[in-house]
Write a protein that holds these residues in place. Structure first.
Motif, PDB file in Angstrom:
ATOM      1  N   PHE A   1     -32.242  15.896  17.186  1.00 12.22           N
ATOM      2  CA  PHE A   1     -32.454  15.328  18.587  1.00 12.22           C
ATOM      3  C   PHE A   1     -31.645  14.413  18.977  1.00 12.22           C
ATOM      4  CE2 PHE A   1     -36.810  16.774  17.776  1.00 12.22           C
ATOM      5  CZ  PHE A   1     -36.875  17.851  18.688  1.00 12.22           C
ATOM      6  N   VAL A   2     -30.109  14.824  19.672  1.00 14.38           N
ATOM      7  CA  VAL A   2     -29.573  13.806  20.301  1.00 14.38           C
ATOM      8  C   VAL A   2     -29.783  13.243  21.671  1.00 14.38           C
ATOM      9  CG1 VAL A   2     -27.097  15.729  20.408  1.00 14.38           C
ATOM     10  CG2 VAL A   2     -27.122  13.545  20.688  1.00 14.38           C
ATOM     11  N   ILE A   3     -29.748  12.549  22.141  1.00 10.98           N
ATOM     12  CA  ILE A   3     -30.716  11.620  23.446  1.00 10.98           C
ATOM     13  C   ILE A   3     -29.501  11.528  23.946  1.00 10.98           C
ATOM     14  CG2 ILE A   3     -31.795  11.653  24.683  1.00 10.98           C
ATOM     15  CD1 ILE A   3     -33.543  13.301  22.800  1.00 10.98           C
TER      16      ILE A   3
ATOM     17  N   VAL B   1     -31.131  20.007  18.413  1.00 14.80           N
ATOM     18  CA  VAL B   1     -31.316  20.023  19.959  1.00 14.80           C
ATOM     19  C   VAL B   1     -30.570  18.625  20.383  1.00 14.80           C
ATOM     20  CG1 VAL B   1     -33.366  19.195  21.973  1.00 14.80           C
ATOM     21  CG2 VAL B   1     -33.792  20.804  19.618  1.00 14.80           C
ATOM     22  N   ALA B   2     -30.310  18.906  22.077  1.00 18.27           N
ATOM     23  CA  ALA B   2     -29.622  18.188  22.921  1.00 18.27           C
ATOM     24  C   ALA B   2     -30.494  17.638  23.864  1.00 18.27           C
ATOM     25  CB  ALA B   2     -28.469  18.401  23.768  1.00 18.27           C
ATOM     26  N   VAL B   3     -30.756  16.732  24.762  1.00 22.83           N
ATOM     27  CA  VAL B   3     -31.594  15.919  25.666  1.00 22.83           C
ATOM     28  C   VAL B   3     -30.145  15.461  26.980  1.00 22.83           C
ATOM     29  CG1 VAL B   3     -33.263  15.171  26.726  1.00 22.83           C
ATOM     30  CG2 VAL B   3     -33.673  16.262  24.569  1.00 22.83           C
TER      31      VAL B   3
ATOM     32  N   VAL C   1     -30.681  22.685  24.483  1.00 21.54           N
ATOM     33  CA  VAL C   1     -30.278  22.020  25.447  1.00 21.54           C
ATOM     34  C   VAL C   1     -31.483  22.313  26.351  1.00 21.54           C
ATOM     35  CG1 VAL C   1     -28.446  21.393  27.367  1.00 21.54           C
ATOM     36  CG2 VAL C   1     -27.700  22.212  24.894  1.00 21.54           C
ATOM     37  N   TRP C   2     -31.849  20.539  26.650  1.00 23.38           N
ATOM     38  CA  TRP C   2     -32.789  20.258  28.267  1.00 23.38           C
ATOM     39  C   TRP C   2     -31.739  19.098  28.479  1.00 23.38           C
ATOM     40  CZ3 TRP C   2     -38.803  19.655  27.930  1.00 23.38           C
ATOM     41  CH2 TRP C   2     -39.389  20.481  26.694  1.00 23.38           C
TER      42      TRP C   2
ATOM     43  N   ALA D   1     -28.513  25.669  30.444  1.00 21.91           N
ATOM     44  CA  ALA D   1     -29.511  24.287  29.753  1.00 21.91           C
ATOM     45  C   ALA D   1     -30.973  25.650  29.541  1.00 21.91           C
ATOM     46  CB  ALA D   1     -29.886  23.486  31.276  1.00 21.91           C
ATOM     47  N   ASP D   2     -31.651  25.764  28.601  1.00 23.94           N
ATOM     48  CA  ASP D   2     -32.640  25.942  28.377  1.00 23.94           C
ATOM     49  C   ASP D   2     -34.103  25.673  29.144  1.00 23.94           C
ATOM     50  OD1 ASP D   2     -32.190  27.808  26.109  1.00 23.94           O
ATOM     51  OD2 ASP D   2     -31.123  25.563  25.119  1.00 23.94           O
TER      52      ASP D   2
END
Length: 223
Positions: free
Chosen positions: A12-14, A76-78, A103-104, A121-122
């Motif tokens: 995950f990348v936040i 996953v990107a937030v 992507v959130w 965006a998902d």
């Protein structure tokens, strides 16, 4: 076995490490996931440097900076950027262009929510609104310990059985007759009692009930 567990975990990348993003990053790392945290604010980055796998000072509005930080290698990107609407939208566009699969994004308003949805965006999150609804539900009816939205107006609520229902059976509640709801199970401590009509309830048992919001409210108001 260890190889199987490694495959299950995602990376995950936040982007945006304020209270909201920082909490997500910390919890994901605690669950054993690989987490990259990115923020333009040096303090936010240094606060998480020893908690997550990697923390980088970078500007999410700059696609090249995100690429140099390695964001494109994550599953996953937030996008958790707070009050800066332009930065939030540009960062969302950048992570989509980088090819990150999921992507959130945190939204600031319903209009912003619609924009982010159109951008692909998902999942778009309105944290204050969602948490406000959550708290209001529990304040409205103290027997409701928690609830989960499943979409399409379906929810699961977790109910504390009140003293008034002690000794009654699940069949006595007529969940599927009076209300369009369904019992998913009753827990007594760590024991699962099932959903059969002859299950006798005790005070402080926990019951999970599935249904539409209106029907669940009607049922909850009778307890």
């Amino acid at each position: 076995m260890a190889q199987t567990n490694d495959k299950i975990k995602r990376s995950f990348v936040i982007i945006g490490l304020g209270t909201f993003g920082g909490t997500i990053a910390t919890e994901l790392a605690r669950f054993g996931n690989r987490v990259l945290g990115i923020d333009i604010n040096e303090k936010n980055v240094s606060d998480l440097a020893d908690t997550i796998a990697e923390a980088v000072i970078a500007d999410g509005r700059d696609d090249e900076a995100l690429k140099q930080a390695g964001a494109n290698h994550y599953d996953v990107a937030v996008v958790a950027i707070g009050e800066d609407l332009e930065a939030n939208i540009l960062c969302t566009m950048n992570v989509k262009l980088l090819g990150i699969k999921t992507v959130w994004v945190k939204a600031l308003s319903k209009t912003h929510h619609r924009i982010l949805s159109k951008m692909g965006a998902d999942r778009v999150i309105l944290p204050e609104q969602e948490m406000g609804q959550h708290i209001a539900q529990m304040l409205h009816n103290p027997v409701v310990r928690d609830y989960l939205s499943l979409g399409n107006n379906f929810h699961v609520i977790n109910i504390n059985i009140p003293e008034e229902l002690e000794g009654k059976t699940l069949g006595d509640l007529h969940l599927g007759e009076k209300y369009e709801t369904r019992c998913l199970g009753v827990m007594r401590g760590s024991d699962y009692l099932g959903c059969e009509d002859d299950v006798a309830l005790k005070k402080d048992d926990k019951m999970m009930v599935l249904g539409r919001r209106g029907e669940l409210r009607l049922f909850g108001d009778t307890l």
